[in-house]
Design an enzyme around this catalytic site. Structure first.
Site, short mmCIF file in Angstrom:
data_model
loop_
_atom_site.label_atom_id
_atom_site.label_comp_id
_atom_site.label_asym_id
_atom_site.label_seq_id
_atom_site.Cartn_x
_atom_site.Cartn_y
_atom_site.Cartn_z
CG MET A 1 81.19 -28.21 70.64
SD MET A 1 80.39 -27.73 69.08
CE MET A 1 79.73 -29.31 68.57
CB CYS A 2 82.94 -21.67 70.04
SG CYS A 2 83.78 -22.09 68.50
NE ARG A 3 81.03 -23.53 75.36
CZ ARG A 3 79.97 -24.32 75.59
NH1 ARG A 3 79.49 -24.46 76.82
NH2 ARG A 3 79.39 -24.93 74.59
CB VAL A 86 86.47 -17.94 73.81
CG1 VAL A 86 86.77 -16.63 74.52
CG2 VAL A 86 85.45 -18.76 74.58
CG ASN A 112 79.18 -23.80 70.47
OD1 ASN A 112 80.05 -24.49 69.97
ND2 ASN A 112 78.66 -24.08 71.65
#
Length: 281
Positions: A1-3, A86, A112
């Site tokens: 998972m992204c942030r 990110v 995300n």
């Protein structure tokens, strides 16, 4: 998972979200605390609005913590509205075209989450795009395709309705093709005027979303996880949409549309906190 992190309000330096806080986005790129994976090192991107209608953008495949250009840019650029991301890849190679935010015209978008069994749904999803939007697709991620579908379904006209229709279309397509119906979607997007965010999942396990006031005169920050230990951060409930605009913050109930937008909206008022701390009850 992204942030990711996004801001709308009086102009701030990008470093106020990206590099300066104790748990900044760069810190989250190698030490996320509220995600399945702590490392988000598959690239990064920032998009910001200035004097022109379309956003500026900088993306690269390097981990955010190792890019000295990102730190320099974040220190020098001030913006009233910007998005930063990110990446931890769940699909699509590590290449610049797959890094968020995605931009089309005045819109930018970052995400995300994931679409279950995306490779089996991808071609049918792409076939829904008009030629202009299909030609605009440069990467291979489900995130970029969701953004283009939202544009196809009327993002300019009705931003939240278009996203609701997009997610409903994907769920109906998966069911029609006898594939797992799984959409996990926590996204931020903007037209340069208002900042929107949606937290939704078909299995009620949406990636996290938090909000807090920032800066002067009603500025707000939306993030995947808090940037510091300040108790001002409020978690946005699953099944919600957020609009940050001139009058403050508007939080609404949100669901994927069962029928095309324009017939029955899938968003409804939930609470309002214009010019004050976010209230969710």
């Amino acid at each position: 998972m992204c942030r990711w992190a996004a801001y709308r309000g009086e102009p701030l330096y990008l470093e106020e979200l990206v590099t300066s806080p104790a748990h900044s986005l760069i810190e989250q790129s190698h030490c996320a605390t509220r995600a399945k994976t702590a490392t988000n090192g598959d690239g990064f991107g920032i998009a910001w609005y200035g004097d022109r209608p379309e956003p500026g953008r900088y993306r690269d495949i390097l981990p955010a913590w190792s890019d000295c250009n990102l730190k320099s840019i974040a220190r020098q650029i001030r913006s009233r509205l910007f998005l930063a991301h990110v990446r931890a890849a769940t699909g699509g190679g590590t290449r610049r075209d797959n890094c968020h935010p995605f931009v089309h015209g005045r819109w930018c978008f970052m995400h995300n989450g994931q679409i279950g069994d995306f490779e089996h749904l991808r071609r049918s999803m792409e076939n829904m795009l008009e030629d202009e939007l299909y030609a605009a697709r440069t990467g291979t991620t489900d995130s970029e395709l969701l953004f283009l579908l939202a544009l196809q379904f009327g993002l300019d006209r009705d931003p939240l309705g278009a996203v609701a229709e997009t997610l409903g279309f994907v769920e109906r397509l998966a069911a029609h093709m006898a594939r797992p119906v799984l959409v996990r979607f926590t996204a931020a997007f903007s037209n340069g005027e208002d900042l929107y965010a949606v937290r939704y999942a078909s299995d009620r396990k949406a990636p996290t979303l938090y909000a807090a006031p920032m800066g002067a005169d009603g500025g707000y920050c939306l993030v995947s996880e808090p940037l510091n230990d300040d108790n001002a951060w409020a978690e946005i409930p699953d099944g919600s949409a957020v609009i940050v605009g001139e009058n403050g913050v508007d939080v609404r109930l949100f669901g994927a549309a069962d029928i095309p937008s324009g017939e029955s909206p899938a968003v409804a008022p939930f609470s309002r906190a214009a010019g004050s701390d976010l209230q969710l009850t």
